[in-house]
Design a protein around this motif. Structure first.
Motif, PDB file in Angstrom:
ATOM      1  N   GLU A   1     -45.586  24.911  -1.417  1.00 53.19           N
ATOM      2  CA  GLU A   1     -44.343  25.147   0.127  1.00 53.19           C
ATOM      3  C   GLU A   1     -43.138  26.066  -0.132  1.00 53.19           C
ATOM      4  N   ALA A   2     -42.678  26.265  -1.050  1.00 56.81           N
ATOM      5  CA  ALA A   2     -41.057  27.027  -1.162  1.00 56.81           C
ATOM      6  C   ALA A   2     -41.660  28.366  -0.739  1.00 56.81           C
ATOM      7  N   ALA A   3     -42.671  28.853  -1.136  1.00 57.53           N
ATOM      8  CA  ALA A   3     -43.366  30.258  -0.925  1.00 57.53           C
ATOM      9  C   ALA A   3     -43.128  30.614   0.187  1.00 57.53           C
ATOM     10  N   ALA A   4     -42.643  29.787   0.756  1.00 58.62           N
ATOM     11  CA  ALA A   4     -43.152  30.618   2.856  1.00 58.62           C
ATOM     12  C   ALA A   4     -41.734  31.124   2.961  1.00 58.62           C
ATOM     13  N   GLY A   5     -42.555  32.692   3.202  1.00 58.22           N
ATOM     14  CA  GLY A   5     -41.533  33.924   3.385  1.00 58.22           C
ATOM     15  C   GLY A   5     -40.498  34.050   2.360  1.00 58.22           C
ATOM     16  N   ARG A   6     -41.232  34.047   0.946  1.00 59.10           N
ATOM     17  CA  ARG A   6     -40.813  34.313  -0.034  1.00 59.10           C
ATOM     18  C   ARG A   6     -41.385  35.075  -1.036  1.00 59.10           C
ATOM     19  N   THR A   7     -40.509  36.380  -1.888  1.00 61.56           N
ATOM     20  CA  THR A   7     -41.655  36.691  -2.188  1.00 61.56           C
ATOM     21  C   THR A   7     -42.434  35.839  -3.785  1.00 61.56           C
ATOM     22  N   PRO A   8     -43.361  36.631  -4.875  1.00 58.35           N
ATOM     23  CA  PRO A   8     -43.464  35.601  -5.900  1.00 58.35           C
ATOM     24  C   PRO A   8     -42.844  36.437  -6.720  1.00 58.35           C
TER      25      PRO A   8
ATOM     26  N   ARG B   1     -51.254  35.490  -1.711  1.00 58.09           N
ATOM     27  CA  ARG B   1     -51.066  35.135  -0.370  1.00 58.09           C
ATOM     28  C   ARG B   1     -48.788  35.534  -0.082  1.00 58.09           C
ATOM     29  N   ASN B   2     -48.805  35.783  -1.095  1.00 57.88           N
ATOM     30  CA  ASN B   2     -47.276  36.541  -0.639  1.00 57.88           C
ATOM     31  C   ASN B   2     -47.200  38.060  -1.179  1.00 57.88           C
ATOM     32  N   ARG B   3     -48.617  39.044  -1.241  1.00 59.73           N
ATOM     33  CA  ARG B   3     -48.074  39.699  -2.472  1.00 59.73           C
ATOM     34  C   ARG B   3     -47.118  40.982  -1.987  1.00 59.73           C
ATOM     35  N   CYS B   4     -46.868  41.454  -2.056  1.00 66.74           N
ATOM     36  CA  CYS B   4     -45.984  42.667  -1.472  1.00 66.74           C
ATOM     37  C   CYS B   4     -45.191  43.426  -2.742  1.00 66.74           C
ATOM     38  N   ARG B   5     -44.390  44.575  -2.480  1.00 70.03           N
ATOM     39  CA  ARG B   5     -44.509  45.071  -3.238  1.00 70.03           C
ATOM     40  C   ARG B   5     -42.537  44.620  -3.883  1.00 70.03           C
ATOM     41  N   PRO B   6     -42.195  44.577  -5.082  1.00 71.29           N
ATOM     42  CA  PRO B   6     -40.956  44.048  -4.888  1.00 71.29           C
ATOM     43  C   PRO B   6     -39.493  45.351  -4.448  1.00 71.29           C
ATOM     44  N   ALA B   7     -38.513  45.207  -3.973  1.00 73.75           N
ATOM     45  CA  ALA B   7     -37.928  45.835  -3.537  1.00 73.75           C
ATOM     46  C   ALA B   7     -37.309  47.409  -4.285  1.00 73.75           C
TER      47      ALA B   7
END
Length: 328
Positions: free
Chosen positions: A77-84, A122-128
């Motif tokens: 639930e906490a993962a919504a809208g947040r990075t891994p 699901r939330n895979r993205c490159r860190p800023a």
């Protein structure tokens, strides 16, 4: 700030004595961390655990010890809208609280690990990536600084942070007595405690002559002879107390704006930007990763590789082979 005093925990069932006992245990764990972990780390733990405790209170489940199913549901639930990376930090904070309380951590339970893997996919993205204040940018920002006392401080701060590859917490903790001037005009700088040195063994670092000149200019302008090296400067040049850690990125951003950098570039500047820039300059100059790790006091090569991800491939085996083959 305690868990008890945190706004997120206002949702707890105050009439439940068992909840009060668990809350007290969380507070005790965080109190024990004071002085052992850095202040920044403890503040992060408090925030993460307050969030988790509030979530548990709303559902009537215990946060300590927490069941694996509880933690798995929470990170989903906490993962919504947040990075891994943020979710991993939440899980690490929960695990730290359990270890400190002498409880088995649920973080390694198969159900929790499966939930974490689902979140990461699901939330895979490159860190800023923070902008590296490289040598070129360092010179540009210092050249654009004015002649006020605050400008002398800002220039000295940036130069010291770059040469010594300092984290912002290390920068604001420096004392005047931590400087040892050498005959050739350079200086040695003692960093008494760092993120990777919680025991306070300390590290002696190098400052080049041009950086020392900027530091001397700041000390002369401010009249500081002892105590915190970098301090807040009020209107009309009046000195305040030790510089808050939160002001460091703001100072770099203000210098960048004064130097005429584009707004989108300024937005990417962070408190560790000089540290990133120095690492990138070392990579571009052919300095080996082990030497960079030693200079930046990293325990693993992962951050060096992240900072230099656009530079290191030019030195890998394929790039070296292409040069040996003299391919046009």
């Amino acid at each position: 700030m305690s868990i008890r005093g945190s706004d997120p925990v206002s949702a707890r069932p105050v009439s439940d004595p068992k909840w009060s006992q668990m809350e007290t245990r969380l507070d005790a764990c965080l109190d024990a961390a004071e002085g052992v972990l850095s202040g920044h780390t403890v503040r992060g733990l408090r925030s993460d655990l307050a969030r988790f405790a509030a979530w548990c209170a709303e559902r009537g489940v215990r946060p300590l010890p927490a069941g694996a199913a509880t933690v798995a549901a929470y990170i989903e639930e906490a993962a919504a809208g947040r990075t891994p990376g943020t979710v991993r930090r939440y899980l690490s904070s929960i695990a730290s609280a359990h270890r400190a309380a002498g409880e088995a951590s649920p973080a390694e339970h198969a159900a929790v690990q499966r939930a974490l893997k689902r979140v990461c996919r699901r939330n895979r993205c490159r860190p800023a990536q923070a902008l590296g204040l490289t040598w070129t940018l360092r010179r540009r920002l210092i050249a654009a600084a004015g002649e006020r006392t605050i400008d002398a401080r800002n220039s000295a701060m940036l130069a010291v942070a770059y040469d010594a590859m300092l984290r912002r917490s290390e920068l604001v903790a420096l004392q005047v007595d931590d400087l040892s001037m050498d005959r050739d005009g350079s200086a040695s700088l003692l960093v008494r405690r760092a993120k990777t040195d919680p025991e306070g063994g300390g590290a002696m670092l190098y400052l080049h002559r041009d950086t020392v000149r900027l530091v001397r200019a700041w000390l002369d302008a401010s009249g500081i002879g002892a105590g915190p090296l970098f301090r807040s400067v009020r209107r009309h040049g009046t000195l305040g107390g030790a510089l808050p850690e939160s002001q460091v990125p703001r100072i770099y951003k203000a210098m960048a704006e004064r130097a005429g950098l584009a707004a989108e570039v300024v937005d990417r500047i962070a408190g560790h930007s000089p540290r990133v820039g120095a690492a990138q300059d070392m990579i571009a100059s052919g300095v080996g990763v082990p030497a960079i790790m030693q200079a930046g006091r990293w325990r693993s090569a992962s951050m060096v590789q992240r900072y230099g991800e656009r530079l290191l491939p030019k030195r890998n085996g394929a790039a070296q082979l292409a040069r040996l083959q003299r391919r046009g």
